[in-house]
Write a protein that holds these residues in place. Structure first.
Motif, short mmCIF file in Angstrom:
data_model
loop_
_atom_site.label_atom_id
_atom_site.label_comp_id
_atom_site.label_asym_id
_atom_site.label_seq_id
_atom_site.Cartn_x
_atom_site.Cartn_y
_atom_site.Cartn_z
N GLN A 1 -29.23 0.08 8.26
CA GLN A 1 -28.15 -0.90 8.23
C GLN A 1 -28.30 -1.69 6.93
OE1 GLN A 1 -27.53 -2.86 12.00
NE2 GLN A 1 -26.86 -4.76 11.00
N ALA B 1 -22.32 2.95 13.41
CA ALA B 1 -21.47 1.77 13.45
C ALA B 1 -21.04 1.43 12.02
CB ALA B 1 -22.24 0.60 14.06
N ASN B 2 -19.98 0.65 11.90
CA ASN B 2 -19.55 0.22 10.57
C ASN B 2 -20.70 -0.47 9.86
OD1 ASN B 2 -16.94 1.19 10.70
ND2 ASN B 2 -16.13 -0.69 11.64
N GLY B 3 -20.92 -0.09 8.60
CA GLY B 3 -21.98 -0.70 7.80
C GLY B 3 -23.29 0.05 7.85
N GLN B 4 -23.37 1.11 8.67
CA GLN B 4 -24.61 1.88 8.75
C GLN B 4 -24.53 3.14 7.89
OE1 GLN B 4 -25.10 2.55 13.02
NE2 GLN B 4 -26.54 0.84 13.13
N SER C 1 -22.23 7.96 5.44
CA SER C 1 -22.21 6.53 5.13
C SER C 1 -20.93 5.87 5.62
CB SER C 1 -22.33 6.32 3.61
OG SER C 1 -22.22 4.95 3.30
N LEU C 2 -21.13 4.76 6.35
CA LEU C 2 -20.02 3.88 6.70
C LEU C 2 -20.21 2.53 6.03
CD1 LEU C 2 -19.42 4.66 10.49
CD2 LEU C 2 -18.30 5.63 8.48
N HIS C 3 -20.91 2.55 4.91
CA HIS C 3 -21.12 1.33 4.11
C HIS C 3 -20.51 1.56 2.73
CE1 HIS C 3 -22.90 -2.00 1.98
NE2 HIS C 3 -23.42 -2.46 3.11
#
Length: 360
Positions: A104, A26-29, A80-82
């Motif tokens: 997260q 998910a976004n931010g993970q 990474s989506l962070h």
């Protein structure tokens, strides 16, 4: 694909591997590949007290009756989506015994980050913090295996020594330690040995007695059957790293009111675990290292605490450099890792060896 070792909570000797497809982030993970993990008696304590102290909750297996063992170690970010965490970044912290983990990240700064996964929100924050090795004053790339084996244990030992000193050793000058060959007990004894006038007595199995004597940090090393050689009319405190209910009972019955404090730190003797109700002398307390960490953070501030710990760790590591006592044993792949866990659980591990794991 992520491979995880599952352990039966009510029969710790029963293990199996589970391999499953990675779920999309998910976004931010971020996704991390733990690639150097330590396996010590500390991890057996996590399993033995998994339900009562919430260790099974950090990495839920989502399978009734099965748990995922938490281990300390290093890992690198593989996805990474962070925006604040880069692929390739190396982190030190608390991981599942698996070759993949999802975090997260929250509360990022130059030194590290926190895992803000909802299921970890109510768990103790010391286990939710991940350190960026690039800004870590304890980190030295050349000795990662030594760090991964001893860093969390040393922190616990340092806090035990600090707690006892903070309590003026409950007015006594004799400290009894069980499981004297364990790394946490050994590090505690090393720190206690620097305190003037303390009599540090270590108890161990007959097979490990000579090894503990060579460590040079105990005033005396006795086999468990030699408890009667310690004078019963002199006050003492007892720090229990083994969790052996029979020996705890023997200690309390021998010293009674002369035992001024009794605490349990670990539970490596899983076949002999038991409570402490109804024993003579003080009721055994559970030493929870994060509580002392929280107190000292309030006393000294985060920076003051870190500097004291860093200085002590460097002195400890320098001693290992001068007089190596720990031989690193590496285990790679499922079969080797599973066998290492089984041997440690059964107590069939040479105390002079430290075991590090790599699943891939």
């Amino acid at each position: 694909m992520t491979t995880t070792l599952l352990i039966r909570k009510d029969r710790l000797q029963d293990t199996r591997w589970r391999t499953e497809d990675d779920r999309p982030l998910a976004n931010g993970q971020v996704r991390v590949a733990p690639d150097l993990l330590a396996l010590t008696a500390n991890n057996i304590t996590y399993a033995a007290f998994g339900d009562s102290m919430d260790y099974w909750k950090f990495f839920p297996s989502n399978e009734e009756g099965w748990g995922v063992l938490p281990v300390w170690g290093f890992g690198h970010v593989v996805q990474s989506l962070h925006p604040g965490v880069a692929v390739g970044e190396r982190l030190y912290g608390y991981w599942p015994l698996a070759d993949g983990a999802v975090l997260q990240p929250d509360r990022l700064d130059a030194t590290g980050l926190r895992d803000a996964a909802p299921h970890r929100e109510a768990l103790h924050p010391v286990y939710n913090r991940y350190v960026r090795t690039g800004a870590d004053p304890l980190y030295r790339g050349s000795d990662e295996p030594f760090q991964v084996l001893l860093r969390p244990l040393f922190t616990t030992s340092w806090l035990i020594d600090d707690f006892l000193a903070d309590q003026d050793f409950f007015g006594v000058r004799r400290v009894l330690l069980s499981s004297a060959s364990s790394k946490t007990a050994w590090a505690t004894a090393q720190l206690l040995a620097k305190r003037p006038g303390l009599d540090v007595v270590g108890f161990t199995s007959p097979a490990n007695k000579a090894y503990c004597e060579r460590l040079g940090c105990y005033t005396r090393v006795l086999a468990y059957g030699q408890l009667g050689e310690v004078a019963a009319d002199e006050p003492c405190v007892y720090v229990d790293f083994a969790g052996n209910a029979d020996f705890r009972k023997a200690v309390h019955e021998r010293f009674r009111d002369q035992l001024k404090y009794s605490c349990a730190v670990g539970g490596t003797h899983v076949q002999h675990l038991g409570g402490g109700a109804g024993l003579p002398g003080p009721r055994p307390a559970l030493f929870f290292a994060p509580a002392q960490l929280k107190k000292r953070t309030a006393d000294w501030g985060a920076e003051g605490l870190q500097q004291r710990l860093v200085n002590s760790w460097r002195a400890f590591a320098a001693q290992q450099d001068r007089e190596p006592w720990l031989q690193v044993r590496s285990h790679r792949g499922r079969d080797d890792v599973q066998a290492a866990y089984t041997q440690l659980l059964a107590g069939r591990v040479d105390p002079s060896e430290g075991h590090v794991l790599t699943l891939r």
